[in-house]
Enzyme design. Sequence first.
Site, PDB file in Angstrom:
ATOM      1  N   ARG A  31       0.824  -1.216   0.000  1.00 14.66           N
ATOM      2  CA  ARG A  31       0.000   0.000   0.000  1.00 14.66           C
ATOM      3  C   ARG A  31       0.855   1.262   0.000  1.00 14.66           C
ATOM      4  O   ARG A  31       0.486   2.263   0.600  1.00 14.66           O
ATOM      5  CB  ARG A  31      -0.941   0.057   1.203  1.00 14.66           C
ATOM      6  CG  ARG A  31      -1.958  -1.038   1.256  1.00 14.66           C
ATOM      7  CD  ARG A  31      -3.310  -0.553   0.737  1.00 14.66           C
ATOM      8  NE  ARG A  31      -4.243  -1.652   0.743  1.00 14.66           N
ATOM      9  CZ  ARG A  31      -5.199  -1.808   1.671  1.00 14.66           C
ATOM     10  NH1 ARG A  31      -5.353  -0.926   2.609  1.00 14.66           N
ATOM     11  NH2 ARG A  31      -5.985  -2.845   1.604  1.00 14.66           N
ATOM     12  N   ARG A  35      -3.245   6.706   1.067  1.00 15.14           N
ATOM     13  CA  ARG A  35      -3.677   7.907   1.783  1.00 15.14           C
ATOM     14  C   ARG A  35      -2.681   8.529   2.751  1.00 15.14           C
ATOM     15  O   ARG A  35      -2.881   9.654   3.189  1.00 15.14           O
ATOM     16  CB  ARG A  35      -5.002   7.625   2.500  1.00 15.14           C
ATOM     17  CG  ARG A  35      -6.172   7.558   1.543  1.00 15.14           C
ATOM     18  CD  ARG A  35      -7.361   6.907   2.185  1.00 15.14           C
ATOM     19  NE  ARG A  35      -7.063   5.514   2.468  1.00 15.14           N
ATOM     20  CZ  ARG A  35      -7.810   4.725   3.232  1.00 15.14           C
ATOM     21  NH1 ARG A  35      -8.884   5.216   3.805  1.00 15.14           N
ATOM     22  NH2 ARG A  35      -7.481   3.472   3.411  1.00 15.14           N
ATOM     23  N   ARG A  44      -6.776  12.473  -5.002  1.00 15.05           N
ATOM     24  CA  ARG A  44      -8.062  11.839  -4.708  1.00 15.05           C
ATOM     25  C   ARG A  44      -9.182  12.851  -4.446  1.00 15.05           C
ATOM     26  O   ARG A  44     -10.354  12.497  -4.486  1.00 15.05           O
ATOM     27  CB  ARG A  44      -7.911  10.865  -3.540  1.00 15.05           C
ATOM     28  CG  ARG A  44      -7.253   9.549  -3.908  1.00 15.05           C
ATOM     29  CD  ARG A  44      -8.230   8.572  -4.567  1.00 15.05           C
ATOM     30  NE  ARG A  44      -9.128   8.001  -3.575  1.00 15.05           N
ATOM     31  CZ  ARG A  44     -10.371   8.359  -3.365  1.00 15.05           C
ATOM     32  NH1 ARG A  44     -10.918   9.297  -4.112  1.00 15.05           N
ATOM     33  NH2 ARG A  44     -11.091   7.797  -2.428  1.00 15.05           N
ATOM     34  N   ASP A  80      -6.677  -2.671  -7.146  1.00 15.07           N
ATOM     35  CA  ASP A  80      -7.199  -3.302  -5.935  1.00 15.07           C
ATOM     36  C   ASP A  80      -7.550  -4.740  -6.257  1.00 15.07           C
ATOM     37  O   ASP A  80      -7.857  -5.067  -7.409  1.00 15.07           O
ATOM     38  CB  ASP A  80      -8.450  -2.558  -5.436  1.00 15.07           C
ATOM     39  CG  ASP A  80      -8.788  -2.974  -4.012  1.00 15.07           C
ATOM     40  OD1 ASP A  80      -8.219  -2.399  -3.073  1.00 15.07           O
ATOM     41  OD2 ASP A  80      -9.597  -3.913  -3.845  1.00 15.07           O
ATOM     42  N   TYR A 155     -14.369 -12.065   0.115  1.00 11.15           N
ATOM     43  CA  TYR A 155     -14.965 -10.736  -0.120  1.00 11.15           C
ATOM     44  C   TYR A 155     -16.280 -10.840  -0.888  1.00 11.15           C
ATOM     45  O   TYR A 155     -17.173 -10.024  -0.719  1.00 11.15           O
ATOM     46  CB  TYR A 155     -13.991  -9.813  -0.861  1.00 11.15           C
ATOM     47  CG  TYR A 155     -13.083  -9.053   0.085  1.00 11.15           C
ATOM     48  CD1 TYR A 155     -13.518  -7.892   0.711  1.00 11.15           C
ATOM     49  CD2 TYR A 155     -11.811  -9.507   0.377  1.00 11.15           C
ATOM     50  CE1 TYR A 155     -12.712  -7.208   1.597  1.00 11.15           C
ATOM     51  CE2 TYR A 155     -10.984  -8.830   1.263  1.00 11.15           C
ATOM     52  CZ  TYR A 155     -11.441  -7.676   1.872  1.00 11.15           C
ATOM     53  OH  TYR A 155     -10.652  -7.002   2.750  1.00 11.15           O
TER      54      TYR A 155
HETATM   55  O1  CP3 Z   1       0.258  -1.614  -2.515  1.00  7.29           O
HETATM   56  C1  CP3 Z   1      -0.118  -0.707  -3.275  1.00  7.29           C
HETATM   57  O2  CP3 Z   1       0.299   0.482  -3.169  1.00  7.29           O
HETATM   58  C2  CP3 Z   1      -1.016  -1.043  -4.453  1.00  7.29           C
HETATM   59  C3  CP3 Z   1      -2.379  -0.830  -4.273  1.00  7.29           C
HETATM   60  C4  CP3 Z   1      -3.286  -1.760  -3.458  1.00  7.29           C
HETATM   61  C5  CP3 Z   1      -4.508  -1.289  -2.922  1.00  7.29           C
HETATM   62  N1  CP3 Z   1      -5.171  -2.351  -2.383  1.00  7.29           N
HETATM   63  C6  CP3 Z   1      -4.961   0.104  -2.993  1.00  7.29           C
HETATM   64  C7  CP3 Z   1      -6.102   0.571  -2.170  1.00  7.29           C
HETATM   65  C8  CP3 Z   1      -3.199  -3.130  -3.154  1.00  7.29           C
HETATM   66  C9  CP3 Z   1      -2.066  -4.102  -3.436  1.00  7.29           C
HETATM   67  C10 CP3 Z   1      -4.396  -3.489  -2.484  1.00  7.29           C
HETATM   68  C11 CP3 Z   1      -4.699  -4.865  -2.045  1.00  7.29           C
HETATM   69  C12 CP3 Z   1      -5.900  -5.120  -1.236  1.00  7.29           C
HETATM   70  N2  CP3 Z   1      -7.125  -4.513  -1.338  1.00  7.29           N
HETATM   71  C13 CP3 Z   1      -5.989  -6.143  -0.266  1.00  7.29           C
HETATM   72  C14 CP3 Z   1      -4.896  -7.121   0.088  1.00  7.29           C
HETATM   73  C15 CP3 Z   1      -3.870  -6.559   1.003  1.00  7.29           C
HETATM   74  C16 CP3 Z   1      -4.335  -6.047   2.333  1.00  7.29           C
HETATM   75  O3  CP3 Z   1      -3.948  -4.913   2.653  1.00  7.29           O
HETATM   76  O4  CP3 Z   1      -5.009  -6.754   3.096  1.00  7.29           O
HETATM   77  C17 CP3 Z   1      -7.283  -6.099   0.266  1.00  7.29           C
HETATM   78  C18 CP3 Z   1      -7.837  -6.985   1.349  1.00  7.29           C
HETATM   79  C19 CP3 Z   1      -7.999  -5.066  -0.437  1.00  7.29           C
HETATM   80  C20 CP3 Z   1      -9.431  -4.692  -0.256  1.00  7.29           C
HETATM   81  C21 CP3 Z   1      -9.551  -3.265   0.110  1.00  7.29           C
HETATM   82  N3  CP3 Z   1      -9.440  -2.222  -0.776  1.00  7.29           N
HETATM   83  C22 CP3 Z   1      -9.774  -2.725   1.403  1.00  7.29           C
HETATM   84  C23 CP3 Z   1      -9.963  -3.521   2.675  1.00  7.29           C
HETATM   85  C24 CP3 Z   1      -9.783  -1.317   1.262  1.00  7.29           C
HETATM   86  C25 CP3 Z   1     -10.006  -0.297   2.331  1.00  7.29           C
HETATM   87  C26 CP3 Z   1      -8.668   0.013   2.896  1.00  7.29           C
HETATM   88  C27 CP3 Z   1      -8.673   1.026   3.970  1.00  7.29           C
HETATM   89  O5  CP3 Z   1      -7.559   1.204   4.513  1.00  7.29           O
HETATM   90  O6  CP3 Z   1      -9.694   1.654   4.309  1.00  7.29           O
HETATM   91  C28 CP3 Z   1      -9.558  -1.033  -0.107  1.00  7.29           C
HETATM   92  C29 CP3 Z   1      -9.470   0.315  -0.733  1.00  7.29           C
HETATM   93  C30 CP3 Z   1      -8.101   0.693  -1.179  1.00  7.29           C
HETATM   94  N4  CP3 Z   1      -7.274  -0.108  -1.915  1.00  7.29           N
HETATM   95  C31 CP3 Z   1      -7.457   1.951  -0.960  1.00  7.29           C
HETATM   96  C32 CP3 Z   1      -6.205   1.880  -1.587  1.00  7.29           C
HETATM   97  C33 CP3 Z   1      -5.172   2.952  -1.699  1.00  7.29           C
HETATM   98  C34 CP3 Z   1      -8.070   3.177  -0.262  1.00  7.29           C
HETATM   99  C35 CP3 Z   1      -8.972   3.829  -1.252  1.00  7.29           C
HETATM  100  C36 CP3 Z   1      -9.000   5.334  -1.168  1.00  7.29           C
HETATM  101  O7  CP3 Z   1      -8.029   5.999  -1.605  1.00  7.29           O
HETATM  102  O8  CP3 Z   1     -10.014   5.883  -0.713  1.00  7.29           O
END
Ligand code: CP3
Length: 353
Positions: A31, A35, A44, A80, A155
Amino acid sequence: MTHGPSLAPAFPFLRACRGEPSPETPIWIMRQAGRYLPEYRALRERHSFLECCTIPELCAEVTVQPIERFGFDAAILFSDILIPVIGLGIPVSFNPGPVLEFHIERREDVARLKWKGAAESTPHVKPVIRAVRERLAARAPLIGFAGAPFTVASYLIEDGRGRDLMRARAFLSRDPEWFARLLDVIVEATVDYLKAQIAAGVDAIMLFDTQAGLLPPTEFARTAVTAAERILKAMPKGTPTLYFALAPSVGHLESLRTMHADVFGLDYRVSVAQARAIIGGSHGVQGNLDPAVLLGPPEEVVVQAEAILRENGGRPGFIFNLGHGIWPETPVENVALLVQTVRRFRTPAVGIP
Ligand code: CP3
């Protein structure tokens, strides 16, 4: 390990994936585009998360933001794990976590899922990766990724209020045959989706299995690992593969030993030395600083990062990362300090104390 000729230059990240010794320990963080970065938050304000994942110029901008700020050793495609789910026929929005238009509850719901091929189901992949590659130039290799099948399935089944994956685990236990069919659809889609990413120019691929460790070790091995393994085996030789599961116990780690991944991402709750001893020497490992440490104080970032580097003891096939994704509340100064700490660290001669 992936052997065979590679045209990629000697990026420390790719060398570590191949198990080759390298004087530097490569570092990137899960990640890393997100943010906690002010430049990401600014973008964003003007664009939705989905736009950032699918519009080539935006995806390129977001993907390289952490490379430009910190000089990480790898970029990861901004996307994602739920993006290909849209291509399976379930509309998904983000707020900020994924919100699915409907969930899989019954056999009929599984039967409705259809993957029409990457070109039709995820048409953004090619233009997006081309744009990222161009913007990134030769600064760092690019990691493509997907969710591992069990995590994606969970999911699809959970409605966001999930308690320890109650619904997904109950589905698996009551109807293993149709849970297996659900995994089959996801495996087929994911293989195709990742092959499209590789064809478009990613240098390595990673599977995220962050929910699988909620299964007991035997079920983790039988269901999550077996399904992920089908994807890993279908990847072309020469493309390094990474598998990250939040896999918190010795029992979970044991089932990784025979998997076909070059590198295993380690949960922040396991020790690097212990994990290496269990998984075996022919695999690399990646990890595994507790993301909480990055919340401060700075002295602790240095102490804890050096402890992990020391624990690895200079063995090749090591990539520094966190043991789960970075939190939005993380001060950027601590990330800069982490990178500096890993870069400054010179490992004592290889040797296990
Ligand atoms: O690593 C990176 O920089 C690449 C981008 C990436 C995102 N999600 C961006 C994201 C990657 C590799 C993921 C994987 C992901 N997404 C996983 C597996 C890894 C983990 O962390 O558990 C999972 C379970 C998801 C599902 C998901 N997407 C969740 C639970 C959320 C909310 C996260 C939160 O912190 O609230 C997302 C949204 C998401 N995916 C964001 C980002 C940057 C936030 C979206 C925003 O900018 O509003």
